[in-house]
Scaffold this motif. Structure first.
Motif, PDB file in Angstrom:
ATOM      1  N   PRO A 490      39.853  63.100  64.164  1.00 46.41           N
ATOM      2  CA  PRO A 490      40.711  64.155  64.038  1.00 46.41           C
ATOM      3  C   PRO A 490      40.120  65.619  63.227  1.00 46.41           C
ATOM      4  O   PRO A 490      39.065  65.358  62.176  1.00 46.41           O
ATOM      5  N   VAL A 491      40.734  66.210  62.777  1.00 48.08           N
ATOM      6  CA  VAL A 491      40.268  67.533  61.946  1.00 48.08           C
ATOM      7  C   VAL A 491      40.907  67.473  61.087  1.00 48.08           C
ATOM      8  O   VAL A 491      40.333  68.224  60.285  1.00 48.08           O
ATOM      9  N   ASP A 492      41.687  66.112  60.211  1.00 43.90           N
ATOM     10  CA  ASP A 492      42.853  66.638  59.535  1.00 43.90           C
ATOM     11  C   ASP A 492      42.464  65.339  58.161  1.00 43.90           C
ATOM     12  O   ASP A 492      42.895  64.862  57.461  1.00 43.90           O
ATOM     13  N   ASP A 493      41.308  63.917  58.342  1.00 42.37           N
ATOM     14  CA  ASP A 493      41.209  62.928  58.179  1.00 42.37           C
ATOM     15  C   ASP A 493      40.380  63.041  56.772  1.00 42.37           C
ATOM     16  O   ASP A 493      39.809  64.147  56.738  1.00 42.37           O
ATOM     17  N   SER A 494      40.673  61.618  56.370  1.00 42.00           N
ATOM     18  CA  SER A 494      39.144  61.496  55.404  1.00 42.00           C
ATOM     19  C   SER A 494      38.689  60.220  55.402  1.00 42.00           C
ATOM     20  O   SER A 494      38.825  59.242  56.578  1.00 42.00           O
ATOM     21  N   GLY A 495      37.364  59.779  54.807  1.00 41.88           N
ATOM     22  CA  GLY A 495      36.841  59.221  54.848  1.00 41.88           C
ATOM     23  C   GLY A 495      36.450  58.390  56.059  1.00 41.88           C
ATOM     24  O   GLY A 495      36.480  56.514  55.870  1.00 41.88           O
ATOM     25  N   SER A 496      35.953  58.887  56.565  1.00 42.35           N
ATOM     26  CA  SER A 496      35.715  58.334  57.878  1.00 42.35           C
ATOM     27  C   SER A 496      37.020  57.935  59.328  1.00 42.35           C
ATOM     28  O   SER A 496      36.227  57.321  59.592  1.00 42.35           O
ATOM     29  N   SER A 497      37.338  58.029  58.409  1.00 40.70           N
ATOM     30  CA  SER A 497      38.835  57.452  59.627  1.00 40.70           C
ATOM     31  C   SER A 497      38.779  58.007  61.117  1.00 40.70           C
ATOM     32  O   SER A 497      39.391  59.399  60.677  1.00 40.70           O
ATOM     33  N   GLY A 498      38.682  57.450  61.805  1.00 41.32           N
ATOM     34  CA  GLY A 498      39.114  57.841  63.318  1.00 41.32           C
ATOM     35  C   GLY A 498      37.988  58.103  64.166  1.00 41.32           C
ATOM     36  O   GLY A 498      37.925  58.987  64.659  1.00 41.32           O
ATOM     37  N   VAL A 499      36.882  58.345  62.524  1.00 36.69           N
ATOM     38  CA  VAL A 499      35.765  58.709  63.629  1.00 36.69           C
ATOM     39  C   VAL A 499      34.511  57.628  64.286  1.00 36.69           C
ATOM     40  O   VAL A 499      33.927  57.071  63.665  1.00 36.69           O
ATOM     41  N   ARG A 510      39.537  57.481  75.053  1.00 33.81           N
ATOM     42  CA  ARG A 510      40.358  56.522  74.540  1.00 33.81           C
ATOM     43  C   ARG A 510      40.613  56.906  73.135  1.00 33.81           C
ATOM     44  O   ARG A 510      41.514  56.818  72.251  1.00 33.81           O
ATOM     45  N   GLN A 511      39.011  57.474  72.483  1.00 31.84           N
ATOM     46  CA  GLN A 511      39.372  57.780  70.945  1.00 31.84           C
ATOM     47  C   GLN A 511      40.457  58.731  70.463  1.00 31.84           C
ATOM     48  O   GLN A 511      40.592  59.172  69.745  1.00 31.84           O
ATOM     49  N   VAL A 512      40.173  59.977  71.564  1.00 27.38           N
ATOM     50  CA  VAL A 512      40.621  61.502  71.446  1.00 27.38           C
ATOM     51  C   VAL A 512      42.648  60.202  71.071  1.00 27.38           C
ATOM     52  O   VAL A 512      43.265  61.172  70.996  1.00 27.38           O
ATOM     53  N   ALA A 513      42.514  59.765  72.811  1.00 27.32           N
ATOM     54  CA  ALA A 513      43.814  59.452  72.804  1.00 27.32           C
ATOM     55  C   ALA A 513      44.623  58.718  71.357  1.00 27.32           C
ATOM     56  O   ALA A 513      45.802  59.010  70.945  1.00 27.32           O
ATOM     57  N   ALA A 514      43.850  58.045  70.823  1.00 25.70           N
ATOM     58  CA  ALA A 514      44.262  57.125  69.655  1.00 25.70           C
ATOM     59  C   ALA A 514      44.242  58.103  67.878  1.00 25.70           C
ATOM     60  O   ALA A 514      45.110  58.359  67.925  1.00 25.70           O
ATOM     61  N   ILE A 515      43.781  59.828  68.165  1.00 31.88           N
ATOM     62  CA  ILE A 515      43.677  60.430  67.259  1.00 31.88           C
ATOM     63  C   ILE A 515      45.171  60.648  67.576  1.00 31.88           C
ATOM     64  O   ILE A 515      45.981  61.169  66.872  1.00 31.88           O
ATOM     65  N   PRO A 565      26.095  50.342  61.028  1.00 33.78           N
ATOM     66  CA  PRO A 565      26.404  50.840  62.401  1.00 33.78           C
ATOM     67  C   PRO A 565      27.477  50.657  63.720  1.00 33.78           C
ATOM     68  O   PRO A 565      28.919  51.405  63.379  1.00 33.78           O
ATOM     69  N   ALA A 566      26.434  52.090  64.457  1.00 35.91           N
ATOM     70  CA  ALA A 566      27.533  52.881  65.448  1.00 35.91           C
ATOM     71  C   ALA A 566      28.609  51.531  65.737  1.00 35.91           C
ATOM     72  O   ALA A 566      28.038  50.789  65.716  1.00 35.91           O
ATOM     73  N   PRO A 567      29.563  52.440  66.368  1.00 37.46           N
ATOM     74  CA  PRO A 567      30.239  53.401  66.991  1.00 37.46           C
ATOM     75  C   PRO A 567      30.738  54.052  65.801  1.00 37.46           C
ATOM     76  O   PRO A 567      31.075  54.929  66.079  1.00 37.46           O
ATOM     77  N   TRP A 568      30.260  53.012  64.318  1.00 36.16           N
ATOM     78  CA  TRP A 568      31.180  54.148  63.082  1.00 36.16           C
ATOM     79  C   TRP A 568      30.482  54.759  62.600  1.00 36.16           C
ATOM     80  O   TRP A 568      29.184  54.621  62.872  1.00 36.16           O
ATOM     81  N   PHE A 569      31.102  55.197  61.561  1.00 31.55           N
ATOM     82  CA  PHE A 569      30.188  56.347  61.186  1.00 31.55           C
ATOM     83  C   PHE A 569      30.442  56.034  59.113  1.00 31.55           C
ATOM     84  O   PHE A 569      30.749  57.075  58.279  1.00 31.55           O
ATOM     85  N   ARG A 713      35.061  50.236  59.794  1.00 29.31           N
ATOM     86  CA  ARG A 713      35.320  51.033  60.876  1.00 29.31           C
ATOM     87  C   ARG A 713      35.792  52.275  59.633  1.00 29.31           C
ATOM     88  O   ARG A 713      35.804  53.430  60.759  1.00 29.31           O
ATOM     89  N   SER A 714      35.790  52.155  59.262  1.00 23.30           N
ATOM     90  CA  SER A 714      36.086  53.134  57.435  1.00 23.30           C
ATOM     91  C   SER A 714      35.976  53.686  56.468  1.00 23.30           C
ATOM     92  O   SER A 714      35.438  51.833  55.669  1.00 23.30           O
TER      93      SER A 714
END
Length: 753
Positions: A490-499, A510-515, A565-569, A713-714
């Motif tokens: 997402p362009v405006d979140d924090s703490g690796s949320s949604g990355v 699918r990830q874009v749709a969730a965001i 570990p992937a896929p999260w950051f 995940r975050s």
């Protein structure tokens, strides 16, 4: 009269004497620390030695080694020797014969260095300490200038003042190692007393305001040629400097006018006390800490021949302090006020992090003599705020008009936040209220990661390839442009949320749709409704911690980050400073971070710039965060370098000087604890064993048993952490490995309880 079991128990309990200085109802007292068994540092010696014995840092019968020119030496001597330890004191030729004789009589080994080095007498003494520690590897080195038990020892002094006085409005104290004044003030403020702290230093000391070092100064017991960790600049409201003649005259006047035969530190405090009394509001209670007896100074301060031989009479004497700007070099009695009498002391916080730096900032504001006021839409988020001494105000913080009206209703010293979600609102409000703050435009360009990308591209700052996506149908073209694997965020979140790292176009979609489907963030604020699809950059991850003030961007250091570990950051650990083996040239990412901040116009306050060191490309900027780092990185900086970034943010917010020069050269690291599986968290085990690992400063689980958890995940999914500090990066990693291995986090299914 109280009977004590031994000399260690008899330390403290010093008298409080009213001085004949009062006017207009102003009461003035002297806390006679000179009435300790030897000196006021008896308190510090007791605290440091007993704490070291409790922790195991000082084993039974092991030697104690310390550098001191007098008071600290005697404090360690009386406590160490009474508990059966050999005590080695490293000093210099300025030591007076009486102190030398006392140390020898107590059974200490006294090592006198012959000459100064480039850092003055203190530097030469510290070199000798290193040589002794090489010979005695089991020795305990108290490190009086950085040991937190130095200021902590004066909590007892504060308790004695509170027992004797209804209020303490102004506390005046000399500063050498920083323990007595800073420790007493902090303890008084934690007890709810809004005391003003006045520091007394000597001309030629470097402790305050970048003064030039003059090692030939004659005053002893205060001042320093080194910047020491326990001098907490942020808790001081006013600093006075005296030259040798002014200090010596004050000492003689104290004896003649108050019949207190004391040393030059007490005399310096007495001279400043008279000025403070003349300016204090009616009804005030003023206390001066008088540290030392006069017997050590018979052949110096009280000897006319000594004055003549040293040219003391040739120095000018001022009847009142010269007002100076903090940092201006001084030669005689001068004063720098860091906070004027009657200045607003309310520091407003618009929301906060609920743990970590958020609650620490509230407590630090209180220690600085400020009243932290936390404006929150849901005060129940902050159960620890009251304990930190904050005033909680319930308010719709999402309503700019209501928030501005509430802030404008009462005078404020400053405005800030520790929450990423509110940095934009604070920047806009500060500008409108005429308070210190950052450019709202610069903060907006950082908060909106797509705007960051555009600004960096315009300035040629290295960054990943990127595309902005506002609809699912745009994903395929974006992925084709940046390549696979890609990163979606997402362009405006924090703490690796949604990355998330995506290996193919379908998962990216699918990830874009969730965001895009998420319309509000964790604080209930509307989301931007846009996503970034970025090139995945190979390489180790680092962050640059910077602080911008007065037109200068200072790189405090570079942090190495361990990604889960992937896929999260999710950031699973940090090390500060980054090891040279991992980052041979720390200047390169620091320079790129400065370029990135310049590109977005960020010129005020802390920033946390994340980047990856890509083979063949060098540092590539991932994000600019318009705030302090999260993940307890500020605590790592404090432990490793002695720079308290949380406190410096507050100093900047209220217009006080910022101190970013490192005063330690150690390493610190953190590992985060996470759930091994989805389920319900059971009672954790092994925390006590983890905390007992040498070097570990903290081992905590921040989620209560019964919480529903999942693999991270975050950052919100992290369950706790372990922090360690040591002289080398390798020792930190070993301590963290051992501590994490002790902790057991068991997760059960809901039906297994």
């Amino acid at each position: 009269m109280t009977a004590f079991e031994d000399v260690v128990a008899a330390i403290g309990h010093t008298p409080l004497v009213r001085l004949r200085l009062g006017r207009d109802g102003v009461r003035v007292y002297a806390k006679l620390e000179m009435q300790n068994l030897y000196t006021m540092k008896d308190r510090v010696g007791r605290e440091m030695v007993l704490a070291a014995r409790r922790s195991g840092a000082l084993r039974p019968g092991a030697p104690i080694v310390e550098s001191s020119s007098g008071s600290m030496a005697l404090g360690l001597a009386v406590v160490g020797r009474s508990l059966g330890h050999a005590v080695h004191i490293v000093t210099d030729p300025r030591i007076d014969p009486i102190t030398f004789a006392k140390l020898r009589a107590l059974g200490c080994e006294v090592h006198v260095v012959a000459e100064m080095n480039g850092a003055g007498w203190q530097g030469a003494r510290l070199e000798q300490v290193d040589r002794l520690l090489e010979r005695m590897p089991d020795a305990f080195y108290p490190r009086q200038y950085s040991n937190p038990n130095n200021p902590a020892a004066y909590a007892a002094l504060a308790e004695e003042l509170l027992a004797d006085l209804e209020s303490v409005d102004v506390l005046v104290g000399s500063v050498g190692s920083g323990g007595s004044l800073c420790g007493t003030v902090r303890a008084l403020r934690r007890a709810g007393r809004r005391v003003r702290a006045v520091a007394v230093d000597s001309v030629g000391s470097v402790l305050f305001g970048a003064q030039p070092d003059r090692p030939g100064r004659l005053q002893s017991g205060l001042g320093n040629s080194l910047h020491v960790l326990n001098v907490d600049h942020a808790v001081i409201d006013e600093v006075h400097w005296l030259n040798d003649r002014e200090a010596f005259l004050g000492t003689r006047e104290l004896a003649a006018e108050q019949q207190l035969f004391a040393g030059n530190t007490a005399g310096s405090v007495y001279r400043i006390l008279r000025q403070v009394v003349a300016e204090a509001p009616p009804g005030s209670t003023v206390v001066g800490i008088l540290p030392d007896r006069g017997d050590r100074y018979v052949e110096t301060v009280y000897d006319d021949a000594y004055w003549a031989a040293k040219g003391v009479d040739a120095l000018e004497v001022a009847d009142a302090p010269k007002p100076v700007r903090y940092g201006e070099a001084v030669t005689g009695w001068s004063r720098a006020r860091l906070r004027e009498y009657g200045a607003p002391d309310r520091l407003a916080f618009v929301e906060s992090n609920t743990t970590g730096s958020g609650m620490a900032a509230l407590a630090k504001a209180r220690e600085m003599g400020l009243l932290p006021v936390l404006y929150a839409a849901d005060p129940s988020r902050y159960p620890a705020a009251a304990q930190a001494g904050a005033e909680l105000v319930e308010l719709r913080t999402a309503d700019p008009a209501a928030l501005r009206a509430a802030l404008a209703a009462r005078p404020l010293a400053g405005l800030t936040t520790t929450s990423d979600y509110y940095v934009q609102a604070v920047a806009e409000l500060a500008g409108g209220l005429g308070l210190p703050g950052n450019s709202p435009e610069a903060v907006a360009w950082c908060r909106d990661k797509s705007a960051t990308r555009r600004r960096l591209a315009e300035s040629g700052v290295p960054q990943p390839a990127w595309r902005v996506v506002e609809a699912p149908g745009e994903v395929a073209a974006a992925v084709a442009a940046v390549g696979l694997p890609c990163v979606v965020k997402p362009v405006d979140d924090s703490g690796s949320s949604g990355v998330r790292r995506c290996e193919d176009t379908a998962s990216a979609g699918r990830q874009v749709a969730a965001i895009l489907a998420r319309t509000v963030n964790d604080r209930g604020q509307p989301t931007a409704g846009r996503a970034l699809v970025e090139e995945y950059v190979e390489g180790a991850e680092f962050s640059v911690e910077t602080f911008s003030a007065d037109g200068t961007c200072t790189a405090v250091g570079v942090t190495a980050t361990r990604i889960g570990p992937a896929p999260w950051f999710v950031e699973m650990g940090h090390a500060f400073p980054a090891r040279t083996a991992d980052l041979p040239d720390a200047a390169e990412p620091a320079q790129v971070a400065r370029q990135a901040l310049k590109a977005v116009g960020y010129t005020w306050g802390p920033a946390h710039t994340e980047l990856r060191l890509c083979p063949g490309r060098g540092p590539v900027v991932l994000e600019i965060n318009a705030r302090l780092a999260g993940g307890m990185i500020p605590e790592l900086v404090r432990l490793a370098h002695g720079v308290d970034l949380v406190q410096q943010q507050l100093c900047l917010a209220v217009g006080r000087p910022v101190h970013l020069a490192g005063r330690l050269a150690r390493h610190a690291g953190i590992r985060f604890l996470t759930a091994p599986a989805e389920g319900v968290l059971a009672e954790p085990t092994g925390l006590a064993a983890a905390a007992a690992v040498p070097g570990v400063t903290e081992a905590v689980v921040t989620r209560a048993p019964g919480a529903v958890v999942r693999p991270a995940r975050s950052a919100l999914d992290r369950l706790g952490h372990v922090i360690a500090v040591a002289d080398t990066a390798a020792e930190v990693e070993q301590a963290l490995d051992a501590a994490v291995a002790c902790v057991r986090l068991r997760v059960t299914r809901g039906d297994e309880r």
